[in-house]
Write an enzyme that holds these catalytic residues in place. Structure first.
Site, PDB file in Angstrom:
ATOM      1  N   GLY A  26       0.826  -1.205   0.000  1.00  0.00           N
ATOM      2  CA  GLY A  26       0.000   0.000   0.000  1.00  0.00           C
ATOM      3  C   GLY A  26       0.855   1.246   0.000  1.00  0.00           C
ATOM      4  O   GLY A  26       2.048   1.194  -0.299  1.00  0.00           O
ATOM      5  N   ASN A  27       0.255   2.376   0.274  1.00  0.00           N
ATOM      6  CA  ASN A  27       1.018   3.616   0.400  1.00  0.00           C
ATOM      7  C   ASN A  27       0.335   4.512   1.425  1.00  0.00           C
ATOM      8  O   ASN A  27      -0.730   4.180   1.941  1.00  0.00           O
ATOM      9  CB  ASN A  27       1.198   4.301  -0.966  1.00  0.00           C
ATOM     10  CG  ASN A  27      -0.107   4.761  -1.553  1.00  0.00           C
ATOM     11  OD1 ASN A  27      -0.729   5.697  -1.039  1.00  0.00           O
ATOM     12  ND2 ASN A  27      -0.561   4.108  -2.618  1.00  0.00           N
ATOM     13  N   ARG A  28       0.958   5.651   1.713  1.00  0.00           N
ATOM     14  CA  ARG A  28       0.539   6.453   2.854  1.00  0.00           C
ATOM     15  C   ARG A  28      -0.511   7.501   2.525  1.00  0.00           C
ATOM     16  O   ARG A  28      -0.801   8.352   3.350  1.00  0.00           O
ATOM     17  CB  ARG A  28       1.777   7.141   3.451  1.00  0.00           C
ATOM     18  CG  ARG A  28       2.799   6.145   3.940  1.00  0.00           C
ATOM     19  CD  ARG A  28       4.122   6.818   4.214  1.00  0.00           C
ATOM     20  NE  ARG A  28       4.071   7.599   5.411  1.00  0.00           N
ATOM     21  CZ  ARG A  28       4.595   7.236   6.564  1.00  0.00           C
ATOM     22  NH1 ARG A  28       5.204   6.073   6.667  1.00  0.00           N
ATOM     23  NH2 ARG A  28       4.522   8.018   7.599  1.00  0.00           N
TER      24      ARG A  28
END
Ligand code: C5P
Length: 222
Positions: A26-28
């Site tokens: 995923g990412n932030r």
């Protein structure tokens, strides 16, 4: 109600690319910027559809929300939401996804000191919206660059055949992925093929979303 009668599609948040039933890449991205853009469009009277990756945010008033998880799901949901007058791609879409999703949890074995993952490209949602037969009149992308922001942002207008791009101004205190504030450099194509430019913020993402909608409305009326 300056967008009354128009349809606006916004994508927001990260995508999660599953590796197995318990793990993902995923990412932030918090989704705050895209949710603020959808809220601003709905306040102006647009029929607004928000395609949201996995985020913990309430649905803005008057917005139709469709939750998705992966880049592939977001791609399908966005293209199904066309035709529209405006598309704003504010999501942080994964560029790569695991070639295969393991059907059971990937195990480590005794003596194993590495695991090789093979990732393959995801579809470029923004570029696909811009080349679709039902292309919205105004297609807007976001850019998160660390170096040479203006150069890459302007390049993306051409490469992805979009009308406007909002580049996150890096290095500005309090701006970025999880913050409530941000600073944007927005570039757009003028009718004579010149490139217009405006610096917005630093300001709360809700304020920036309204300023961005102002620019989008100007382009719709140009
Ligand atoms: O090419 P780059 O990822 O820097 O472009 C960012 C813009 O493209 C954002 O608007 C993002 O939502 C969009 N994008 C997309 N699909 C991808 C990758 C990026 O729509 N697979």
């Amino acid at each position: 109600m300056s967008l009354a009668g128009l349809r606006v599609v916004v994508s927001a948040g990260p995508t999660y690319e599953d590796l197995d039933p318990v793990r993902f890449i995923g990412n932030r991205s918090s989704g705050k910027m895209g949710f603020a853009v959808a809220a601003a469009a709905a306040r102006r009277g647009a029929r607004t559809v928000l395609i949201a990756g996995p985020v913990h945010l309430p649905t803005p008033d008057g917005v139709e929300r469709i939750d998705v998880r992966s880049a592939a799901q977001m791609h399908d949901a966005v293209l199904r939401a066309l035709p529209a007058d405006v598309y704003v791609g504010a999501a942080a879409v994964a560029d790569f996804t695991p070639e295969n999703i393991a059907s059971s949890k990937i195990k480590k074995t005794a003596g194993q000191d590495a695991l090789v993952l093979r990732l393959v490209r995801t579809p470029d949602i923004l570029a696909d919206v811009a080349r679709d037969a039902r292309r919205p009149r105004c297609v807007v992308g976001f850019a998160a660059e660390t170096d040479d922001v203006a150069h890459y942002a302007r390049g993306k207008l051409e490469k992805k055949n979009i009308d406007m791009i909002a580049a996150n101004r890096v290095g500005v205190a309090g701006s970025g992925f999880e913050s409530d504030d941000n600073a944007l450099n927005v570039y757009w194509r003028e009718n004579n093929d010149a490139v217009g430019e405006r610096a917005l913020g630093p300001a709360p993402k809700t304020t920036l979303a309204d300023a961005l909608m102002d620019l989008i409305e100007e382009r719709l009326h140009a």
